[in-house]
Motif scaffolding. Structure first.
Motif, PDB file in Angstrom:
ATOM      1  N   TRP A 194       0.862  -1.180   0.000  1.00 27.16           N
ATOM      2  CA  TRP A 194       0.000   0.000   0.000  1.00 27.16           C
ATOM      3  C   TRP A 194       0.897   1.228   0.000  1.00 27.16           C
ATOM      4  N   TYR A 195       0.528   2.220  -0.802  1.00 21.93           N
ATOM      5  CA  TYR A 195       1.318   3.437  -0.883  1.00 21.93           C
ATOM      6  C   TYR A 195       0.398   4.615  -1.163  1.00 21.93           C
ATOM      7  N   SER A 196       0.514   5.640  -0.340  1.00 23.53           N
ATOM      8  CA  SER A 196      -0.246   6.870  -0.540  1.00 23.53           C
ATOM      9  C   SER A 196       0.637   8.046  -0.123  1.00 23.53           C
ATOM     10  N   GLY A 197       1.854   8.061  -0.642  1.00 23.98           N
ATOM     11  CA  GLY A 197       2.830   9.076  -0.262  1.00 23.98           C
ATOM     12  C   GLY A 197       3.916   8.463   0.609  1.00 23.98           C
ATOM     13  N   GLU A 198       5.051   9.140   0.694  1.00 23.32           N
ATOM     14  CA  GLU A 198       6.214   8.608   1.399  1.00 23.32           C
ATOM     15  C   GLU A 198       5.924   8.292   2.868  1.00 23.32           C
ATOM     16  N   LYS A 199       5.015   9.015   3.480  1.00 19.87           N
ATOM     17  CA  LYS A 199       4.725   8.804   4.900  1.00 19.87           C
ATOM     18  C   LYS A 199       3.459   8.000   5.136  1.00 19.87           C
ATOM     19  N   LYS A 200       2.939   7.356   4.075  1.00 21.00           N
ATOM     20  CA  LYS A 200       1.756   6.499   4.184  1.00 21.00           C
ATOM     21  C   LYS A 200       2.000   5.276   3.321  1.00 21.00           C
ATOM     22  N   HIS A 201       2.430   4.174   3.969  1.00 24.41           N
ATOM     23  CA  HIS A 201       2.719   2.960   3.199  1.00 24.41           C
ATOM     24  C   HIS A 201       2.783   1.735   4.120  1.00 24.41           C
ATOM     25  N   PHE A 202       2.746   0.571   3.479  1.00 23.41           N
ATOM     26  CA  PHE A 202       2.960  -0.700   4.175  1.00 23.41           C
ATOM     27  C   PHE A 202       3.866  -1.556   3.296  1.00 23.41           C
ATOM     28  N   ASP A 203       5.056  -1.871   3.815  1.00 21.31           N
ATOM     29  CA  ASP A 203       6.070  -2.633   3.088  1.00 21.31           C
ATOM     30  C   ASP A 203       6.426  -3.899   3.848  1.00 21.31           C
TER      31      ASP A 203
END
Length: 186
Positions: A82-91
């Motif tokens: 999930w990615y919604s900008g550099e400060k919103k993600h799950f890796d």
């Protein structure tokens, strides 16, 4: 006593480099109950929007755990769910690597004399970790990292580490951060 942490990161179009230096020292009733320092670096290359490769290195010591020094390196693939900008993600990341550790262990041999034994271990490792980042109320940055490193020569042993932090920006480049960190080694 006290603790401190310095984080430095640089991002290019498809590459990133992160460094983290932290330490803690504390005394209670004249006894040292926390004394650990660690430096960690990670290089990451994004092959696509979702797939990436990584290589990380960690050097550290922890006198309470009787670790004179430890070196861990891991490399492998990762996937961004999930990615919604550099400060919103799950890796998530999975890798193979190497662990070198020098430590002292107390040996209980039922004698009245304290007895310690110095040990060294060198093991190939497997690792799995994840990072979840989000921003709440358009201001508070939330970050959760968790990972496990398992020596491939003894699957009953592992090192588990996790940290959870919330930070509130003060001025550009500076933030007040509150972090809870835990490491368990079996």
């Amino acid at each position: 006593g006290g603790n401190g942490e310095i984080k430095v990161a640089h991002r290019w179009e498809r590459d990133s480099l992160d460094f983290n230096l932290n330490g803690i020292y504390n005394k209670a009733d004249g006894d040292v109950n926390a004394n650990a320092q660690q430096i960690r670096g990670e290089y990451r290359h994004d092959f696509t929007e979702r797939f990436f490769g990584f290589n990380n290195h960690t050097f550290g010591r922890d006198t309470i755990q009787l670790i004179q020094w430890r070196y861990i390196t891991n490399a492998g693939p990762g996937y961004r769910w999930w990615y919604s900008g550099e400060k919103k993600h799950f890796d998530t990341k999975a890798g193979i690597g190497y662990l070198h550790q020098e430590y002292r262990r107390d040996v209980d041999d039922d004698s009245d004399t304290p007895n310690t034994r110095e040990d060294t271990r060198d093991d190939p490792t497997g690792s799995f970790s994840y990072q979840y980042a989000n921003v709440w109320w358009d201001t508070v940055e939330f970050l959760h990292n968790a990972g496990i490193v398992v020596p491939l020569t003894n699957e009953d042993e592992f090192i588990f580490a996790t940290d959870v932090s919330a930070s509130l920006p003060i001025v550009y480049g500076w933030a007040f951060r509150n972090t809870f960190a835990l490491e368990y080694q079996k």
